[in-house]
Design a protein around this motif. Structure first.
Motif, PDB file in Angstrom:
ATOM      1  N   HIS A  78      33.808  11.761  20.667  1.00 56.55           N
ATOM      2  CA  HIS A  78      33.606  10.968  19.446  1.00 56.55           C
ATOM      3  C   HIS A  78      34.476   9.704  19.473  1.00 56.55           C
ATOM      4  CE1 HIS A  78      30.927  13.631  17.268  1.00 56.55           C
ATOM      5  NE2 HIS A  78      31.698  14.657  17.585  1.00 56.55           N
ATOM      6  N   ALA A  81      32.872   7.296  21.929  1.00 55.90           N
ATOM      7  CA  ALA A  81      31.676   6.665  21.344  1.00 55.90           C
ATOM      8  C   ALA A  81      32.085   5.580  20.345  1.00 55.90           C
ATOM      9  CB  ALA A  81      30.806   7.716  20.672  1.00 55.90           C
ATOM     10  N   ARG A  82      33.109   5.848  19.575  1.00 55.77           N
ATOM     11  CA  ARG A  82      33.609   4.862  18.608  1.00 55.77           C
ATOM     12  C   ARG A  82      34.112   3.603  19.317  1.00 55.77           C
ATOM     13  NH1 ARG A  82      38.524   6.701  14.846  1.00 55.77           N
ATOM     14  NH2 ARG A  82      39.710   4.835  15.255  1.00 55.77           N
ATOM     15  N   ASP A  85      31.137   1.698  20.747  1.00 56.58           N
ATOM     16  CA  ASP A  85      30.427   1.012  19.669  1.00 56.58           C
ATOM     17  C   ASP A  85      31.167  -0.267  19.271  1.00 56.58           C
ATOM     18  OD1 ASP A  85      28.285   0.902  17.690  1.00 56.58           O
ATOM     19  OD2 ASP A  85      29.876   1.296  16.218  1.00 56.58           O
ATOM     20  N   ALA A  86      32.485  -0.187  19.167  1.00 56.77           N
ATOM     21  CA  ALA A  86      33.275  -1.373  18.810  1.00 56.77           C
ATOM     22  C   ALA A  86      33.165  -2.435  19.893  1.00 56.77           C
ATOM     23  CB  ALA A  86      34.729  -0.982  18.603  1.00 56.77           C
ATOM     24  N   TRP A  88      30.673  -2.811  21.969  1.00 55.56           N
ATOM     25  CA  TRP A  88      29.297  -3.303  21.939  1.00 55.56           C
ATOM     26  C   TRP A  88      29.125  -4.393  20.880  1.00 55.56           C
ATOM     27  CZ3 TRP A  88      25.151  -3.297  24.853  1.00 55.56           C
ATOM     28  CH2 TRP A  88      23.922  -3.621  24.289  1.00 55.56           C
ATOM     29  N   HIS A  89      29.857  -4.228  19.780  1.00 54.85           N
ATOM     30  CA  HIS A  89      29.750  -5.187  18.678  1.00 54.85           C
ATOM     31  C   HIS A  89      30.755  -6.327  18.783  1.00 54.85           C
ATOM     32  CE1 HIS A  89      27.541  -1.788  16.920  1.00 54.85           C
ATOM     33  NE2 HIS A  89      26.821  -2.762  16.415  1.00 54.85           N
ATOM     34  N   GLU A 124      36.557   3.305  28.502  1.00 57.44           N
ATOM     35  CA  GLU A 124      36.495   2.608  27.216  1.00 57.44           C
ATOM     36  C   GLU A 124      37.891   2.232  26.702  1.00 57.44           C
ATOM     37  OE1 GLU A 124      33.938   1.358  25.794  1.00 57.44           O
ATOM     38  OE2 GLU A 124      32.468   2.318  27.099  1.00 57.44           O
TER      39      GLU A 124
END
Length: 168
Positions: A78, A81-82, A85-86, A88-89, A124
């Motif tokens: 998790h 993934a967080r 996601d950060a 990616w944005h 990551e």
């Protein structure tokens, strides 16, 4: 916690403050490598995490504790993934706040059956610009193997800030 030199229930307050100052030093958060910390018991862990969070807060850095202990691999996934996601944005914008991310129970991920979640996590977290990292566990030896084993996914990803007195 007591202010005397013996601390509360055997906790040495001066040692707790020293550990906190090793992690949250004068250049924090601008210069702070990820670190791992082995705490011999729950009481010491709570005391040192409170001291680190307080010191970080004094420097304007908010601490977030993620307890991996109930399901270490799932919870680490998790977090990964967080981070993905950060990323990616977009990366951290100039002047945005950095957060201290403390992962409790990280030593429970030691062992070859946990290589699967730690490989993507490393890819990551090592490029993450939004957090300062502290990996915490009860077993310093396990943490030390994770971060100092050249054949392991987290090799050289963090340094120890565990005092000699706590290295079991």
């Amino acid at each position: 916690m007591s202010n005397d030199s013996n601390g509360f229930n055997g906790i040495d307050d001066a040692l707790i403050r020293n550990v906190a100052s090793l992690f949250v030093h004068r250049l924090f958060p601008s210069f702070r490598r990820p670190a791992y910390l082995g705490c011999p018991n729950e009481l010491i862990e709570q005391a040192v995490l409170a001291a680190i969070a307080r010191s970080a807060s004094e420097r304007g850095v908010i601490a977030e504790v993620v307890d991996l202990r109930p399901a270490p691999a799932d919870r680490l996934n998790h977090v990964t993934a967080r981070l993905a996601d950060a990323r990616w944005h977009g990366t951290r914008s100039e002047g945005a706040d950095i957060k201290l991310l403390i992962l409790r129970g990280f030593d429970l991920l030691e062992g070859s059956e946990n290589d699967v979640p730690t490989y993507p996590f490393r890819s990551e977290f090592q490029f993450d610009e939004n957090h300062v990292w502290l990996f915490v566990g009860r077993d310093w030896r396990r943490l030390n193997r994770m971060f100092n084993g050249p054949k392991l996914p987290l090799y050289m990803a963090a340094t120890s800030c565990t005092p000699k007195e706590w290295r079991n």
